[in-house]
Design a protein around this motif. Structure first.
Motif, PDB file in Angstrom:
ATOM      1  N   ILE A  44       0.837  -1.204   0.000  1.00 23.76           N
ATOM      2  CA  ILE A  44       0.000   0.000   0.000  1.00 23.76           C
ATOM      3  C   ILE A  44       0.869   1.250   0.000  1.00 23.76           C
ATOM      4  CG2 ILE A  44      -1.610   1.342   1.418  1.00 23.76           C
ATOM      5  CD1 ILE A  44      -2.778  -1.384   2.349  1.00 23.76           C
ATOM      6  N   ALA A  45       1.915   1.254   0.826  1.00 22.20           N
ATOM      7  CA  ALA A  45       2.802   2.416   0.894  1.00 22.20           C
ATOM      8  C   ALA A  45       3.520   2.637  -0.435  1.00 22.20           C
ATOM      9  CB  ALA A  45       3.809   2.229   2.024  1.00 22.20           C
ATOM     10  N   PHE A  46       3.956   1.557  -1.051  1.00 29.03           N
ATOM     11  CA  PHE A  46       4.615   1.660  -2.361  1.00 29.03           C
ATOM     12  C   PHE A  46       3.660   2.257  -3.391  1.00 29.03           C
ATOM     13  CE2 PHE A  46       5.419  -0.598  -6.469  1.00 29.03           C
ATOM     14  CZ  PHE A  46       6.613   0.015  -6.793  1.00 29.03           C
ATOM     15  N   ASN A  47       2.435   1.768  -3.417  1.00 24.62           N
ATOM     16  CA  ASN A  47       1.455   2.287  -4.368  1.00 24.62           C
ATOM     17  C   ASN A  47       1.209   3.780  -4.140  1.00 24.62           C
ATOM     18  OD1 ASN A  47      -0.776   1.854  -6.421  1.00 24.62           O
ATOM     19  ND2 ASN A  47      -1.970   2.589  -4.679  1.00 24.62           N
ATOM     20  N   GLU A  75      14.296  -2.949  -8.503  1.00 26.01           N
ATOM     21  CA  GLU A  75      15.298  -3.764  -9.195  1.00 26.01           C
ATOM     22  C   GLU A  75      16.482  -4.071  -8.286  1.00 26.01           C
ATOM     23  OE1 GLU A  75      14.402  -2.264 -13.771  1.00 26.01           O
ATOM     24  OE2 GLU A  75      15.980  -1.298 -12.593  1.00 26.01           O
ATOM     25  N   GLU A  76      16.921  -3.094  -7.523  1.00 23.46           N
ATOM     26  CA  GLU A  76      18.046  -3.315  -6.609  1.00 23.46           C
ATOM     27  C   GLU A  76      17.671  -4.318  -5.518  1.00 23.46           C
ATOM     28  OE1 GLU A  76      19.706   1.248  -7.241  1.00 23.46           O
ATOM     29  OE2 GLU A  76      18.858   0.638  -5.314  1.00 23.46           O
ATOM     30  N   ALA A  77      16.471  -4.212  -4.986  1.00 20.56           N
ATOM     31  CA  ALA A  77      16.039  -5.165  -3.964  1.00 20.56           C
ATOM     32  C   ALA A  77      15.972  -6.574  -4.532  1.00 20.56           C
ATOM     33  CB  ALA A  77      14.676  -4.744  -3.405  1.00 20.56           C
ATOM     34  N   SER A  93      12.010  -3.140   0.345  1.00 18.51           N
ATOM     35  CA  SER A  93      13.149  -3.975  -0.038  1.00 18.51           C
ATOM     36  C   SER A  93      13.177  -5.267   0.771  1.00 18.51           C
ATOM     37  CB  SER A  93      14.457  -3.189   0.157  1.00 18.51           C
ATOM     38  OG  SER A  93      15.574  -3.998  -0.107  1.00 18.51           O
ATOM     39  N   ALA A  94      12.898  -5.160   2.065  1.00 15.96           N
ATOM     40  CA  ALA A  94      12.899  -6.362   2.908  1.00 15.96           C
ATOM     41  C   ALA A  94      11.847  -7.356   2.453  1.00 15.96           C
ATOM     42  CB  ALA A  94      12.669  -5.958   4.365  1.00 15.96           C
ATOM     43  N   GLU A  95      10.668  -6.861   2.080  1.00 19.53           N
ATOM     44  CA  GLU A  95       9.598  -7.752   1.627  1.00 19.53           C
ATOM     45  C   GLU A  95       9.960  -8.414   0.299  1.00 19.53           C
ATOM     46  OE1 GLU A  95       6.895  -8.588   3.282  1.00 19.53           O
ATOM     47  OE2 GLU A  95       7.447  -7.301   4.970  1.00 19.53           O
ATOM     48  N   ILE A  96      10.618  -7.667  -0.588  1.00 22.61           N
ATOM     49  CA  ILE A  96      11.027  -8.241  -1.872  1.00 22.61           C
ATOM     50  C   ILE A  96      12.098  -9.306  -1.654  1.00 22.61           C
ATOM     51  CG2 ILE A  96      12.174  -7.739  -4.069  1.00 22.61           C
ATOM     52  CD1 ILE A  96      10.883  -4.931  -3.929  1.00 22.61           C
ATOM     53  N   ARG A 100       8.287 -12.152  -0.416  1.00 21.71           N
ATOM     54  CA  ARG A 100       6.860 -11.970  -0.124  1.00 21.71           C
ATOM     55  C   ARG A 100       6.166 -11.035  -1.118  1.00 21.71           C
ATOM     56  NH1 ARG A 100       9.056 -12.554   5.224  1.00 21.71           N
ATOM     57  NH2 ARG A 100       9.512 -10.322   5.332  1.00 21.71           N
ATOM     58  N   LEU A 101       6.896 -10.170  -1.788  1.00 30.34           N
ATOM     59  CA  LEU A 101       6.349  -9.331  -2.854  1.00 30.34           C
ATOM     60  C   LEU A 101       7.049  -9.665  -4.157  1.00 30.34           C
ATOM     61  CD1 LEU A 101       5.952  -5.793  -1.196  1.00 30.34           C
ATOM     62  CD2 LEU A 101       4.126  -7.357  -1.909  1.00 30.34           C
ATOM     63  N   ASP A 102       6.285  -9.684  -5.234  1.00 28.63           N
ATOM     64  CA  ASP A 102       6.788 -10.061  -6.553  1.00 28.63           C
ATOM     65  C   ASP A 102       7.334  -8.827  -7.275  1.00 28.63           C
ATOM     66  OD1 ASP A 102       7.299 -11.102  -9.025  1.00 28.63           O
ATOM     67  OD2 ASP A 102       5.193 -11.375  -9.583  1.00 28.63           O
ATOM     68  N   PRO A 103       8.640  -8.767  -7.549  1.00 32.63           N
ATOM     69  CA  PRO A 103       9.201  -7.602  -8.230  1.00 32.63           C
ATOM     70  C   PRO A 103       8.536  -7.319  -9.572  1.00 32.63           C
ATOM     71  CG  PRO A 103      10.952  -8.992  -7.378  1.00 32.63           C
ATOM     72  CD  PRO A 103       9.685  -9.754  -7.205  1.00 32.63           C
ATOM     73  N   ALA A 104       8.155  -8.363 -10.306  1.00 28.62           N
ATOM     74  CA  ALA A 104       7.521  -8.160 -11.612  1.00 28.62           C
ATOM     75  C   ALA A 104       6.216  -7.398 -11.468  1.00 28.62           C
ATOM     76  CB  ALA A 104       7.298  -9.502 -12.310  1.00 28.62           C
ATOM     77  N   ALA A 105       5.423  -7.731 -10.442  1.00 27.71           N
ATOM     78  CA  ALA A 105       4.162  -7.012 -10.223  1.00 27.71           C
ATOM     79  C   ALA A 105       4.421  -5.564  -9.840  1.00 27.71           C
ATOM     80  CB  ALA A 105       3.348  -7.711  -9.137  1.00 27.71           C
ATOM     81  N   LEU A 106       5.429  -5.336  -9.001  1.00 28.48           N
ATOM     82  CA  LEU A 106       5.747  -3.964  -8.593  1.00 28.48           C
ATOM     83  C   LEU A 106       6.220  -3.136  -9.783  1.00 28.48           C
ATOM     84  CD1 LEU A 106       7.603  -4.670  -5.220  1.00 28.48           C
ATOM     85  CD2 LEU A 106       5.165  -4.316  -5.615  1.00 28.48           C
ATOM     86  N   LEU A 107       7.028  -3.738 -10.641  1.00 23.50           N
ATOM     87  CA  LEU A 107       7.497  -3.019 -11.831  1.00 23.50           C
ATOM     88  C   LEU A 107       6.343  -2.751 -12.793  1.00 23.50           C
ATOM     89  CD1 LEU A 107      10.910  -4.825 -12.437  1.00 23.50           C
ATOM     90  CD2 LEU A 107      10.540  -2.529 -11.508  1.00 23.50           C
ATOM     91  N   ALA A 108       5.385  -3.655 -12.845  1.00 28.43           N
ATOM     92  CA  ALA A 108       4.198  -3.418 -13.682  1.00 28.43           C
ATOM     93  C   ALA A 108       3.410  -2.225 -13.151  1.00 28.43           C
ATOM     94  CB  ALA A 108       3.321  -4.664 -13.725  1.00 28.43           C
TER      95      ALA A 108
END
Length: 264
Positions: A44-47, A75-77, A93-96, A100-108
């Motif tokens: 949520i915070a990232f969004n 990407e760095e995480a 970064s810790a979640e990635i 627990r979080l998918d980098p591909a979804a975050l980059l999307a």
């Protein structure tokens, strides 16, 4: 349900951040299993940080620079690098790195915001919401253990929530010099057409989520608010310039009732 969960350290800080900046999704996240909430608060915070790139920048290029900063942080995480010094980037970064979080979804999600900056007027609202709120809903579901068969439904529900939230915020967006409605259209009728499209998406999404496990229902709960927001636009007295104000007790109770039942 108004109280922030008593979580230690960074989790408690992120909970407060999510509650201040995205109370709708914060309330929904309270109905997720306790062990998943920290991850959802980071998402949520990232969004929120992606969404505020435009608000904090005076021109599209500056917004794109901010979005690039977040792209690189993800990407760095994913590469295992040390986190950037930022109240959201560190926990994210810790979640990635913990998987627990998918980098591909975050980059999307970053790409969806970049598309807004480079062609908002040319891209239909539903398509923009699918690339942002829709992707976030699907990632929330994945975090909570929803299967691949639920992803289409979650994206549809998330898209409907994004459309409803945009229509709810028309007055605030106008004050920022933004108009998300189709160009050369009568505002009220354009908004009502979008509301009908959003309700159709929501109906399709609910059919696709018939088998959603109770532990993942938090991913779909923003759809409760979408249904109410979109229905308001279709009321005879509604006008695009109406200020929405904070959520009322009825909205919050509707989410709570669905969350307690474990059914969307």
């Amino acid at each position: 349900m108004d109280a922030t969960p008593d979580l230690p350290g960074p989790a408690g800080l992120l909970a407060g951040f999510a509650r201040r900046h995205d109370p709708d999704r914060f309330l929904s996240a309270l109905f997720a299993p306790a062990e998943a909430r920290e991850t959802l608060f980071a998402l949520i915070a990232f969004n929120h940080e992606l969404a505020r790139a435009r608000e904090a920048a005076r021109e599209p290029m500056m917004a794109l620079i901010r979005l690039q900063w977040w792209r690189e942080a993800v990407e760095e995480a994913a590469a295992g690098a040390a986190p950037r010094r930022h109240e959201v980037a560190g926990p994210l970064s810790a979640e990635i790195r913990a998987g627990r979080l998918d980098p591909a979804a975050l980059l999307a999600m970053v790409e969806g915001r970049e598309a807004e900056e480079t062609g908002e007027d040319a891209v239909p609202l539903a398509e923009r919401m699918r690339a942002t709120a829709g992707v976030m809903a699907a990632e929330t579901g994945r975090v909570l253990g929803a299967g691949e068969e639920a992803m289409t439904g979650l994206r549809q529900v998330g898209t409907a929530y994004g459309i409803g939230g945009t229509l709810r915020s028309l007055a605030a967006l106008a004050a920022q010099g933004r108009d998300p409605l189709p160009p050369h259209a009568e505002p009220r009728e354009a908004a009502r057409a979008l509301a009908r499209d959003g309700l159709a998406l929501l109906k399709a999404g609910r059919r696709g989520l018939a088998g959603l496990p109770a532990r993942a229902v938090a991913a779909a709960l923003p759809g409760v608010l979408a249904r109410r927001d979109l229905a308001r636009v279709l009321r005879p007295a509604w006008q695009p310039g109406q200020a929405s104000g904070p959520r009322g007790a009825g909205d919050r109770l509707a989410v709570a009732w669905a969350g307690w039942r474990g059914r969307f």
